[in-house]
Design an enzyme around this catalytic site. Structure first.
Site, mmCIF file in Angstrom:
data_model
loop_
_atom_site.group_PDB
_atom_site.id
_atom_site.type_symbol
_atom_site.label_atom_id
_atom_site.label_comp_id
_atom_site.label_asym_id
_atom_site.label_seq_id
_atom_site.Cartn_x
_atom_site.Cartn_y
_atom_site.Cartn_z
ATOM 1 N N TYR A 75 4.787 -1.677 2.221
ATOM 2 C CA TYR A 75 4.408 -0.260 1.966
ATOM 3 C C TYR A 75 3.384 0.006 3.057
ATOM 4 O O TYR A 75 1.900 -0.554 2.861
ATOM 5 C CB TYR A 75 3.882 -0.486 0.454
ATOM 6 C CG TYR A 75 3.495 0.673 -0.263
ATOM 7 C CD1 TYR A 75 3.844 2.129 0.231
ATOM 8 C CD2 TYR A 75 2.891 0.651 -1.571
ATOM 9 C CE1 TYR A 75 3.334 3.227 -0.226
ATOM 10 C CE2 TYR A 75 2.704 1.892 -2.247
ATOM 11 C CZ TYR A 75 2.807 3.125 -1.853
ATOM 12 O OH TYR A 75 2.472 4.150 -2.352
ATOM 13 N N LYS B 287 8.417 0.954 2.789
ATOM 14 C CA LYS B 287 8.120 2.271 2.150
ATOM 15 C C LYS B 287 7.216 2.822 2.886
ATOM 16 O O LYS B 287 6.123 2.486 2.813
ATOM 17 C CB LYS B 287 8.026 2.115 0.505
ATOM 18 C CG LYS B 287 7.907 3.259 -0.342
ATOM 19 C CD LYS B 287 6.839 3.672 -0.425
ATOM 20 C CE LYS B 287 6.742 5.068 -1.367
ATOM 21 N NZ LYS B 287 5.301 5.336 -1.796
#
Length: 299
Positions: free
Chosen positions: A132, A160
């Site tokens: 992330y 992400k």
């Protein structure tokens, strides 16, 4: 790791406890829209403000509501490796299919230390790890070199990206086209798909998951006109995050409060409350959000 995977808000009641009925409705609302997964305990889910007990309860209720229909991702986000491993194991024990992990923050790690962090988490957890990238929250970047190393070693299964940096995102998708890269952008989702994004993780997807599913499917089918039309409609809807008076509340309270107020107005959750120290929206601000919903055809 593809398609539309909204990062869900965390519905709470007036006492700050998990609102189980609202979680059920929110999950059902997302599944009805045709989403491809859900992400619990991310930034939109107020992960930094939830204690372990409420995180566990949220996962228990949501995974029961999902009932295996789509994958459930859960945030395992903390300052250091040992703490992240503890959170990740906890999430998997409570039903998460994969964990979403940022670089460590507060300690300002370099690229080698970030890579080692992910290796240790992946080895200890025994579940897929999604990297992330959100430098606005953690203060460091997942550079293309670090992402390439993590992908090549299969330490992480996807990225992400919430960096807001489409140039770097393009570099990653161009050099590793088979590696799932998901964008967190609400406003440039159609562009990100054109650049090779495998999926969307939009906070605004809480409020209008149907719109993002339509956008994603049109973009993947090559219908740029339809995808752009959806994106422009969602751009107008995104104004709900800037309704709050910035002199009274911070950006996060305004954005998450806007999402929750819109969901309450749509009848999906019962209470638009956010967790302390985030301040609630005013009645006037909520009325203005209702007008934006109406103009987007969501009243």
């Amino acid at each position: 790791m593809s398609g539309v995977i909204p990062p869900l808000v965390t519905p709470v009641d007036g006492d700050g406890e998990i609102d189980r009925a609202s979680v059920d409705r929110l999950v059902g609302f997302q599944l009805d829209a045709g989403v491809d997964g859900i992400f619990l305990g991310g930034s939109t889910g107020e992960v930094a403000l939830l204690d372990s007990r409420r995180q566990a309860e949220l996962l228990d209720v949501a995974t029961s509501a999902v009932a295996g229909a789509v994958p459930v991702l859960a945030g395992a986000i903390d300052t250091g490796t040992a703490r992240v491993i503890e959170r990740a194991r906890h999430a998997v024990e409570h039903g998460a299919d994969a964990v979403v992990v940022t670089p460590p923050f507060y300690v300002q790690p370099n690229g080698a230390e970030i890579t080692e962090h992910y290796r240790r988490v992946s080895a200890a957890v025994g579940a897929p790890v999604v990297a992330y990238d959100i430098p606005s929250a953690v203060g460091s970047r997942l550079t293309p070199d670090v992402v390439a190393e993590l992908a090549e070693s299969k330490t992480v299964v996807a990225l992400k990206d919430s960096s807001g940096d489409l140039v770097t995102f393009r570099d990653i998708t161009r050099h590793r086209p088979g590696f799932p890269a998901l964008t967190g952008s609400e406003l440039l989702a159609d562009v990100a798909i054109d650049l090779g994004a495998h999926g969307l993780v939009p906070g605004l997807g809480n409020v209008d998951p149907h719109g993002y599913v339509r956008l994603y499917r049109a973009a993947r089918a090559g219908d740029r006109v339809a995808a752009r039309a959806q994106q422009e409609r969602l751009l107008d809807l995104f104004r709900i995050i800037s309704v709050a008076d910035g002199a009274r509340v911070g950006f996060t309270a305004g954005a998450l409060g806007g999402f929750k107020a819109a969901l309450a107005l749509r009848g999906v959750i019962a209470n638009p409350a956010t967790n302390p120290p985030l301040s609630p929206l005013s009645a006037d601000e909520t009325t203005r959000i209702a007008a934006i919903l109406a103009s987007a055809g969501l009243d």
